[in-house]
Design an enzyme around this catalytic site. Structure first.
Site, PDB file in Angstrom:
ATOM      1  N   HIS A 131       0.873  -1.174   0.000  1.00  0.00           N
ATOM      2  CA  HIS A 131       0.000   0.000   0.000  1.00  0.00           C
ATOM      3  C   HIS A 131       0.916   1.232   0.000  1.00  0.00           C
ATOM      4  O   HIS A 131       2.030   1.185   0.526  1.00  0.00           O
ATOM      5  CB  HIS A 131      -0.832  -0.045   1.290  1.00  0.00           C
ATOM      6  CG  HIS A 131      -1.910   0.972   1.405  1.00  0.00           C
ATOM      7  ND1 HIS A 131      -1.677   2.269   1.802  1.00  0.00           N
ATOM      8  CD2 HIS A 131      -3.250   0.892   1.195  1.00  0.00           C
ATOM      9  CE1 HIS A 131      -2.833   2.934   1.836  1.00  0.00           C
ATOM     10  NE2 HIS A 131      -3.803   2.117   1.465  1.00  0.00           N
ATOM     11  N   ASP A 208       3.040  -4.415   7.981  1.00  0.00           N
ATOM     12  CA  ASP A 208       1.817  -3.627   7.812  1.00  0.00           C
ATOM     13  C   ASP A 208       0.657  -4.607   7.970  1.00  0.00           C
ATOM     14  O   ASP A 208       0.375  -5.407   7.075  1.00  0.00           O
ATOM     15  CB  ASP A 208       1.843  -2.980   6.417  1.00  0.00           C
ATOM     16  CG  ASP A 208       0.493  -2.401   6.027  1.00  0.00           C
ATOM     17  OD1 ASP A 208      -0.489  -2.595   6.762  1.00  0.00           O
ATOM     18  OD2 ASP A 208       0.432  -1.760   4.961  1.00  0.00           O
ATOM     19  N   GLN A 211      -4.634  -5.121   6.958  1.00  0.00           N
ATOM     20  CA  GLN A 211      -5.630  -6.059   6.437  1.00  0.00           C
ATOM     21  C   GLN A 211      -5.626  -7.391   7.189  1.00  0.00           C
ATOM     22  O   GLN A 211      -6.476  -8.239   6.937  1.00  0.00           O
ATOM     23  CB  GLN A 211      -5.375  -6.340   4.942  1.00  0.00           C
ATOM     24  CG  GLN A 211      -5.533  -5.137   4.053  1.00  0.00           C
ATOM     25  CD  GLN A 211      -6.968  -4.622   3.993  1.00  0.00           C
ATOM     26  OE1 GLN A 211      -7.919  -5.353   4.281  1.00  0.00           O
ATOM     27  NE2 GLN A 211      -7.134  -3.360   3.650  1.00  0.00           N
ATOM     28  N   LYS A 234     -10.355  -1.020  10.100  1.00  0.00           N
ATOM     29  CA  LYS A 234     -10.377  -2.230   9.259  1.00  0.00           C
ATOM     30  C   LYS A 234     -10.839  -3.435  10.078  1.00  0.00           C
ATOM     31  O   LYS A 234     -11.176  -4.467   9.521  1.00  0.00           O
ATOM     32  CB  LYS A 234      -8.984  -2.553   8.717  1.00  0.00           C
ATOM     33  CG  LYS A 234      -8.256  -1.390   8.074  1.00  0.00           C
ATOM     34  CD  LYS A 234      -8.540  -1.270   6.620  1.00  0.00           C
ATOM     35  CE  LYS A 234      -7.590  -0.253   5.998  1.00  0.00           C
ATOM     36  NZ  LYS A 234      -8.092   0.248   4.735  1.00  0.00           N
ATOM     37  N   CYS A 372      -4.800   2.366  -3.652  1.00  0.00           N
ATOM     38  CA  CYS A 372      -3.582   2.892  -3.012  1.00  0.00           C
ATOM     39  C   CYS A 372      -2.410   1.929  -3.155  1.00  0.00           C
ATOM     40  O   CYS A 372      -1.596   1.793  -2.232  1.00  0.00           O
ATOM     41  CB  CYS A 372      -3.815   3.218  -1.539  1.00  0.00           C
ATOM     42  SG  CYS A 372      -4.966   4.556  -1.307  1.00  0.00           S
TER      43      CYS A 372
HETATM   44  N1  PLP Z   1      -1.870  -0.840   4.522  1.00  0.00           N
HETATM   45  C1  PLP Z   1      -2.817  -1.557   3.921  1.00  0.00           C
HETATM   46  C2  PLP Z   1      -2.488  -2.927   3.425  1.00  0.00           C
HETATM   47  C3  PLP Z   1      -4.095  -1.026   3.764  1.00  0.00           C
HETATM   48  O1  PLP Z   1      -5.044  -1.743   3.161  1.00  0.00           O
HETATM   49  C4  PLP Z   1      -4.361   0.268   4.247  1.00  0.00           C
HETATM   50  C5  PLP Z   1      -5.673   0.882   4.033  1.00  0.00           C
HETATM   51  O2  PLP Z   1      -6.349   0.595   3.055  1.00  0.00           O
HETATM   52  C6  PLP Z   1      -3.339   0.966   4.877  1.00  0.00           C
HETATM   53  C7  PLP Z   1      -2.104   0.374   5.005  1.00  0.00           C
HETATM   54  C8  PLP Z   1      -3.548   2.327   5.427  1.00  0.00           C
HETATM   55  O3  PLP Z   1      -4.405   2.280   6.529  1.00  0.00           O
HETATM   56  P1  PLP Z   1      -4.971   3.608   7.164  1.00  0.00           P
HETATM   57  O4  PLP Z   1      -5.552   4.424   6.047  1.00  0.00           O
HETATM   58  O5  PLP Z   1      -6.000   3.124   8.121  1.00  0.00           O
HETATM   59  O6  PLP Z   1      -3.836   4.295   7.837  1.00  0.00           O
END
Ligand code: PLP
Length: 414
Positions: A131, A208, A211, A234, A372
């Site tokens: 992401h 990260d 998900q 999430k 993203c």
């Molecule tokens: N990493 C992954 C794999 C994501 O799917 C997301 C959000 O879609 C993020 C990071 C970013 O999360 P946040 O917008 O809650 O900070």
């Protein structure tokens, strides 16, 4: 409804659905089918109640207050920290930093650990399926330090190229940042195995987990990672709250990244003494209600049981994959052997945005775009994908509604 599939599991999905008030609503005159869970999940009544009750009964600023409400608020906020500690099996509450979410957690590590430990010529290794929030903070750090960002390739199925990873793990790499489950492909990465290799070479590791939390039991000590990042929204919790887990010795040695109230023990114009962990990284008034709601979301997941959730969602994934593959011209982007309940797809001759708009007219919410993760869409040479992502409250009937909506949209567009 597919009765064969429906009897394969004892998971009581109808009881779960009843816990989510928003699932009662209609969209375009049809019952809502919410399949945009990877972007944000819906909230169960218990989370809504926990947040509302906090504001109705306990709201006051945390820490150092002597009055009753401030003490209650502090107890709830710190109680939520303990709940999150237990939920991911961190060794201590000192290792649980409340942040705005995964994005802020990664930026914190980049700016605090990164700026103090990473130098010109060092490498930061991420993967091609990250992401943007696990790419851009490292690019900013590279601009500040002269370090280099390197991406582990992926294959046509959307799995990590593990042979390439082995070659890229050199002594130049100072930090490995990897997505646990890809939001764009659904791939579940073999993170424990990869972390063990990185650790053996003295490389600091960050996962990260945005998900992963809604789908898997996560045990940070068993994974062996140095940092783990998650987002409340999430995992059925509120927005604007998340966690950075960090190993205590590392967090202790890291400089603060934001200054202000809460993160100090003593301030004068000559000298400031910082607070102990975890307050050192929580400058300013925190999101108390968010933390309380996140604690409730973690308890909710424990009550339902993540192993049962994972098994049920896997059945949904298999059924939806099989049904969607029967749509003429439909290509699933991301077919790694180990996947979470995310299906990204394109249909020859149609644009995903048009597909998404027509699918919405049937009351079915899917996301379209690059999610993203632009390097992923670029790798698969598609402008965007449509993505259906399933949660614990989705049903086989809803998969059928999705598939019918996709068939109809395809016929209208071609
Ligand atoms: N990493 C992954 C794999 C994501 O799917 C997301 C959000 O879609 C993020 C990071 C970013 O999360 P946040 O917008 O809650 O900070």
């Amino acid at each position: 409804m597919n009765s064969v599939q429906q009897t394969m599991t004892s998971f009581d999905v109808m009881a779960r659905r009843a816990e989510f008030p928003i699932l009662q609503r209609e969209v375009h005159g049809k019952p809502l089918v919410y399949l945009d869970n990877a972007a944000t999940a819906q909230r169960p009544q218990c989370v809504i109640d926990a947040v509302e009750n906090y504001y109705r009964m306990h709201n006051a600023n945390v820490h150092r207050g002597v009055h009753t409400l401030s003490n209650e608020s502090t107890d709830l906020y710190e109680g939520a920290r303990e709940t999150l500690r237990a939920h991911i099996n961190a060794a201590s509450v000192r290792e649980i930093i409340f942040t705005r979410g995964t994005t802020e957690s990664i930026n914190l590590v980049a700016q605090s650990f990164g700026r103090s430990q990473i130098k010109a010529g060092d490498q930061i290794l991420v993967s091609h399926m990250e992401h943007h929030s696990n790419i851009v903070p490292w690019q900013l750090l590279c601009e500040q330090t002269g370090a280099e960002l390197v991406a582990i390739p992926i294959d046509e199925q959307g799995a990590l190229d593990l042979a390439a990873l082995d070659e890229l793990l050199t002594e130049r790499v100072k930090l490995l940042g990897l997505v646990h489950i890809s939001n764009a492909l659904g791939t579940i990465n073999p993170v424990a195995e990869i972390i063990a290799k990185a650790k053996a070479m003295g490389i600091t590791t960050l996962l990260d987990g945005a998900q992963a939390l809604p789908h898997l039991n996560v045990d940070v000590q068993a994974l062996g990672c140095d940092f783990y990042c998650l987002s409340g929204h999430k995992m059925y919790g509120p927005t604007g709250i998340g966690v950075l887990y960090g190993r205590e010795a590392l967090l202790d040695a890291m400089p603060p990244w934001q200054g202000g109230g809460e993160m100090i023990a003593e301030v004068s114009f000559e000298h400031t003494v910082y607070s102990e962990l975890p307050a050192k990284f929580e400058a300013g008034t925190p999101n108390m209600a968010g933390a309380v709601g996140l604690g409730e979301a973690a308890r909710y997941l424990q009550r339902v049981g993540l192993d049962q959730i994972a098994a049920y969602e896997h059945e949904l994934l298999e059924y939806a994959t099989q049904q969607l593959q029967e749509v003429k011209g439909l290509r699933i982007i991301g077919q790694a052997p180990n996947k979470a309940s995310v299906i990204a797809f394109v249909i020859d001759g149609t644009h995903p945005h048009d597909l998404g708009t027509l699918i919405d007219l049937e009351g079915v919410a899917v996301r379209t775009g690059h999610h993203c993760a632009m390097p992923v869409t670029r790798f698969f040479k598609v402008p965007a994908t449509a993505r259906a992502s399933f949660a614990l409250y989705n049903t086989f009937d809803e998969v059928d509604r999705l598939v019918a909506a996709v068939h109809k949209a395809r016929e209208m567009l071609l």
